[in-house]
Design a protein around this motif. Structure first.
Motif, PDB file in Angstrom:
ATOM      1  N   THR A  45      -6.094  -5.397  -2.281  1.00 52.91           N
ATOM      2  CA  THR A  45      -6.888  -5.786  -1.227  1.00 52.91           C
ATOM      3  C   THR A  45      -5.656  -5.125   0.261  1.00 52.91           C
ATOM      4  OG1 THR A  45      -6.291  -7.591  -1.655  1.00 52.91           O
ATOM      5  CG2 THR A  45      -8.467  -7.353  -2.341  1.00 52.91           C
ATOM      6  N   ILE A  46      -6.826  -5.523   1.364  1.00 55.74           N
ATOM      7  CA  ILE A  46      -6.392  -5.363   2.751  1.00 55.74           C
ATOM      8  C   ILE A  46      -5.074  -6.895   2.849  1.00 55.74           C
ATOM      9  CG2 ILE A  46      -6.693  -5.856   5.084  1.00 55.74           C
ATOM     10  CD1 ILE A  46      -9.278  -4.081   4.209  1.00 55.74           C
ATOM     11  N   GLU A  47      -5.238  -8.087   2.447  1.00 57.91           N
ATOM     12  CA  GLU A  47      -4.857  -8.739   2.765  1.00 57.91           C
ATOM     13  C   GLU A  47      -3.855  -9.034   1.424  1.00 57.91           C
ATOM     14  OE1 GLU A  47      -5.409 -14.142   2.084  1.00 57.91           O
ATOM     15  OE2 GLU A  47      -7.253 -12.947   1.445  1.00 57.91           O
ATOM     16  N   GLN A  48      -3.570  -8.666   0.207  1.00 58.87           N
ATOM     17  CA  GLN A  48      -2.554  -8.261  -0.570  1.00 58.87           C
ATOM     18  C   GLN A  48      -1.390  -7.376  -0.472  1.00 58.87           C
ATOM     19  OE1 GLN A  48      -4.857  -7.349  -3.942  1.00 58.87           O
ATOM     20  NE2 GLN A  48      -5.429  -9.199  -4.617  1.00 58.87           N
ATOM     21  N   LYS A 100      -8.774   1.522  -5.145  1.00 57.97           N
ATOM     22  CA  LYS A 100      -9.460   1.306  -5.694  1.00 57.97           C
ATOM     23  C   LYS A 100      -8.967   1.526  -6.807  1.00 57.97           C
ATOM     24  CE  LYS A 100     -13.343   3.067  -3.874  1.00 57.97           C
ATOM     25  NZ  LYS A 100     -14.610   2.513  -3.993  1.00 57.97           N
ATOM     26  N   ALA A 138     -12.584  -0.075   2.004  1.00 54.01           N
ATOM     27  CA  ALA A 138     -12.555  -1.789   2.922  1.00 54.01           C
ATOM     28  C   ALA A 138     -13.422  -2.171   1.108  1.00 54.01           C
ATOM     29  CB  ALA A 138     -13.214  -2.506   4.245  1.00 54.01           C
ATOM     30  N   PRO A 139     -12.952  -4.041   0.510  1.00 53.49           N
ATOM     31  CA  PRO A 139     -11.892  -4.693   1.693  1.00 53.49           C
ATOM     32  C   PRO A 139     -10.688  -4.595   1.161  1.00 53.49           C
ATOM     33  CG  PRO A 139     -12.622  -5.781   0.180  1.00 53.49           C
ATOM     34  CD  PRO A 139     -14.151  -4.317   0.033  1.00 53.49           C
ATOM     35  N   ASN A 140     -11.044  -3.067   0.523  1.00 55.02           N
ATOM     36  CA  ASN A 140      -9.659  -2.405  -0.505  1.00 55.02           C
ATOM     37  C   ASN A 140      -9.049  -1.725   0.421  1.00 55.02           C
ATOM     38  OD1 ASN A 140     -10.303  -4.219  -3.024  1.00 55.02           O
ATOM     39  ND2 ASN A 140     -11.931  -2.418  -2.923  1.00 55.02           N
ATOM     40  N   THR A 186     -18.900   0.603  -2.556  1.00 53.63           N
ATOM     41  CA  THR A 186     -18.868  -1.075  -3.699  1.00 53.63           C
ATOM     42  C   THR A 186     -20.695  -2.069  -2.900  1.00 53.63           C
ATOM     43  OG1 THR A 186     -17.926  -2.170  -2.424  1.00 53.63           O
ATOM     44  CG2 THR A 186     -16.972  -0.862  -3.657  1.00 53.63           C
ATOM     45  N   SER A 235      -7.665  -4.187  -8.098  1.00 56.18           N
ATOM     46  CA  SER A 235      -7.976  -2.929  -7.331  1.00 56.18           C
ATOM     47  C   SER A 235      -6.927  -3.622  -5.638  1.00 56.18           C
ATOM     48  CB  SER A 235      -9.011  -3.141  -6.528  1.00 56.18           C
ATOM     49  OG  SER A 235     -10.038  -2.451  -6.867  1.00 56.18           O
ATOM     50  N   GLU A 245     -10.250  -6.104 -10.605  1.00 58.33           N
ATOM     51  CA  GLU A 245      -9.422  -7.351 -10.690  1.00 58.33           C
ATOM     52  C   GLU A 245      -8.053  -5.873  -9.968  1.00 58.33           C
ATOM     53  OE1 GLU A 245     -12.836  -8.404 -12.465  1.00 58.33           O
ATOM     54  OE2 GLU A 245     -11.440  -7.336 -12.882  1.00 58.33           O
ATOM     55  N   TRP A 254       0.816  -1.098  -0.119  1.00 58.55           N
ATOM     56  CA  TRP A 254      -0.141  -0.470   0.007  1.00 58.55           C
ATOM     57  C   TRP A 254       0.847   1.816  -0.065  1.00 58.55           C
ATOM     58  CZ3 TRP A 254      -3.279   1.353   4.887  1.00 58.55           C
ATOM     59  CH2 TRP A 254      -4.680   2.502   3.833  1.00 58.55           C
TER      60      TRP A 254
END
Length: 375
Positions: free
Chosen positions: A310-313, A300, A295-297, A240, A308, A306, A73
């Motif tokens: 994300t928090i996990e990535q 964005k 969230a969850p990005n 979203t 975007s 696709e 990020w």
């Protein structure tokens, strides 16, 4: 789970910064309106004198937490917004110089020069930061690019592909200045302006208090109107399906708090303390709305969902987040306690009577080529 916790904690850090530094920057914005001479400008600046440098720590901590908890990020945002963030950095440095150097030479001309620089920084920082937050709501021209520089088609973005690719902002500087983003910058600046007027009405006495109260009424109405247009635009256009329902909660809280702050700022219902508290709640809720709608990005993409990030990535490893959580649990209460203590200690109102002869070197004592630090 820890990544979500740190996403929330970063939002809290930004709330701390925008609430505390919001009125610091707003005081600079208000200088031409509440102060008519050098002594009144000095009095207005003394209201933030004990706090402004401590308030900037919230910005440093928010940036540091983003770097440690969500390195991708941080990398994507700071590389894509490099020019805009560089301008913010220059303005913050200019502001520090204006506050620190204005008292070094004992002439009104010298202090007036630095006060003008301070006003420029006071307007520039919230406008640019508002644009940055609006971009997080709006989405940016982000694509997934391989190490060879090839753009991955949206339908081919998988965890395996992302292991050898990265998210990149490809739109350039002017793609960050869409109408929605510019309105976000103006709205944030307007909120800081009215927030500072309410702060000065609490911290000053005499003519400065009267002027701050006179400004806070119309300023709070303008800030409420601009913020309402901006957040409703963002809610209906860019929320979203996964976040739209939850985003209404902080949005409604922010709206009610802004309306209450505007009401308590009016002459007929004036409650200076309540106006400032409501303004603080509104800023906190607005930041909560921004992070909820993201969230969850964390970033964005306006090109394809696709793309975007994300928090996990974007998240660091579990081990890193665990260590950060332990440190935060130990140190954040200390920071909050110190902040509360400093504001309590310097809670007294001040007026122009509290401003004495300004310190500083006399111009006639400064000799060209001499080192005045040598004694």
């Amino acid at each position: 789970m820890l990544s979500i916790l740190w996403f929330i904690l970063i939002a809290v850090l930004w709330i701390g910064y925008l609430v505390l530094e919001g009125f610091d920057l707003g005081v600079a914005m208000l200088l031409p309106f509440v102060s008519k001479n050098d002594k009144e400008r000095t009095t207005a600046l003394k209201t933030i004198g004990p706090h402004w440098d401590g308030n900037e720590v919230w910005l440093l901590t928010a940036g540091g937490a983003m770097f440690a908890a969500f390195p991708e990020w941080y990398a994507t945002m700071f590389s894509g917004m490099y020019l805009a963030l560089f301008v913010v950095l220059v303005l913050l440095i200019l502001r520090i110089a204006a506050l620190e150097w204005r008292s070094k030479i004992a002439t009104e001309k010298w202090r007036a020069m630095w006060d003008r620089f301070h006003v420029v920084a006071g307007y520039g920082v919230p406008i640019l930061m508002g644009c940055a937050f609006a971009n997080l709501v709006h989405g940016m021209k982000i694509e997934v690019v391989t190490r060879a520089g090839e753009v991955v088609p949206p339908e081919q973005v998988t965890p395996e592909v992302l292991a050898n690719a990265s998210h990149q902002l490809t739109g350039g500087f002017f793609s960050l200045l869409m109408p929605f983003n510019l309105l976000g910058g103006i709205a944030v600046a307007a909120i800081c302006f009215s927030h500072a007027a309410q702060f000065l009405s609490l911290k000053t006495d005499g003519i400065l208090r009267e002027r701050a109260n006179a400004i806070s009424g119309p300023a709070s109405i303008a800030a409420t109107a601009l913020a309402a247009v901006w957040v409703l635009w963002g809610q209906f256009a860019y929320a979203t399906s996964a976040t739209s329902v939850f985003a209404w909660i902080p949005l409604v809280i922010a709206a009610l708090a802004l309306i209450a702050a505007a009401a308590f700022s009016q002459k007929q219902l004036r409650r200076e303390g309540w106006a400032f508290i409501c303004s603080t709640v509104a800023i906190a809720a607005a930041v909560a709305w921004i992070f909820t709608i993201m969230a969850p990005n964390v970033m964005k993409s306006s090109i394809a969902p696709e793309y975007s990030l994300t928090i996990e990535q974007a998240s660091s490893t579990t081990g890193t987040l665990t260590v950060m959580t332990i440190v935060a649990v130990c140190l954040v209460p200390v920071v909050l306690a110190y902040t509360a203590w400093s504001y309590y200690t310097f809670r007294r109102r001040i007026s122009t009577k509290d401003v004495h002869e300004n310190a500083g070197l006399l111009p006639q004592k400064i000799r060209l080529g001499e080192n005045f630090l040598a004694g």
